[in-house]
Design an enzyme around this catalytic site. Sequence first.
Site, short mmCIF file in Angstrom:
data_model
loop_
_atom_site.label_atom_id
_atom_site.label_comp_id
_atom_site.label_asym_id
_atom_site.label_seq_id
_atom_site.Cartn_x
_atom_site.Cartn_y
_atom_site.Cartn_z
N GLU A 66 0.83 -1.21 0.00
CA GLU A 66 0.00 0.00 0.00
C GLU A 66 0.87 1.26 0.00
OE1 GLU A 66 -3.06 -0.28 -0.44
OE2 GLU A 66 -3.63 -2.26 0.31
N ASN A 70 1.14 3.98 -3.03
CA ASN A 70 0.85 5.40 -2.84
C ASN A 70 1.92 6.28 -3.47
OD1 ASN A 70 -1.59 5.18 -1.57
ND2 ASN A 70 -0.81 5.54 0.50
N ARG A 125 -8.97 3.42 -7.44
CA ARG A 125 -8.37 3.25 -6.13
C ARG A 125 -9.52 3.12 -5.13
NH1 ARG A 125 -4.60 1.10 -7.32
NH2 ARG A 125 -4.12 1.17 -5.11
#
Lengths: 164, 116
Positions: A66, A70, A125
Amino acid sequence: MPRTKGKNNSRHPGRPPLSPVTNELKLSFPSLSVNEGFARAALGAFLAQLDPTPTELVDLKCALSEAVTNCIVHAYSDGIGTVKLSVSLRADRTVIIEVRDLGRGIPDVAQAREPLYTTDAAGERSGMGFTVMESFSDKLSVVSKPGHGTTVKMIKRLSERKKL
Amino acid sequence: MIKSNCTLTFEKNPPDSITVSVSGEIDHHAAVSLRRDTDAVLWDYAPKKLTIDMSGIEFMDSSGLGFIMGRYDVMRKLGGVLFIRDPSPCVEKMLKLTGFDRRVTVIKNSKERQSV
């Protein structure tokens, strides 16, 4: 004030001293999506020395995935930049994962951390990245400065393994 | 395009349903081609029912949730429905953790489950 060597808890006088760092990994790689899998694999290989449970391993890989995603999707949305990963292990089996970028930064970190919040709905997302990182670590800290980048730090203490 | 660690196969179940089986690792990298390939099939056949078999998923992060919700939207546009079949333990954990298990229909034990 002289700098003390190594990390102690001098910034937090009331707390017990931190367990010493026993090993450390530093990696830097360009923000290419293929490196998401690479970062997970590298973390898995490095953590093998602590013999984590399969669940602990998958959880940490997921949290790292994650954070790296990002950087790729948000921090460097306009191009390719450098992602810096550092993993430290402490003697008490604490794992500290730090993911740093020098990308565009997050104007409102509290808002970004809210479940389902996303600035990239068209990119499909889910807005759950920070929620996942938070759930899969004991502690998550996010420090960001717009225009300068973001540092995400996740801390998780692994369970004790029985000696054979 | 650099190869991802994720494979997709699909199967037509006449008259109007399609099963897509995804296996391997779903991350943001894999989701890009997964999304493109699945949607190509969906727009081609416009099924009324889409089943995504996720029994072969070894790793999934929140990009997988984005993929599921994206297909949910496509199916709604097509006037159809979406089912998630036999989520592997890591998929199930992600669905539960994020509350997505209440937003999509999950079918379990559709065939003999492999031991977890």
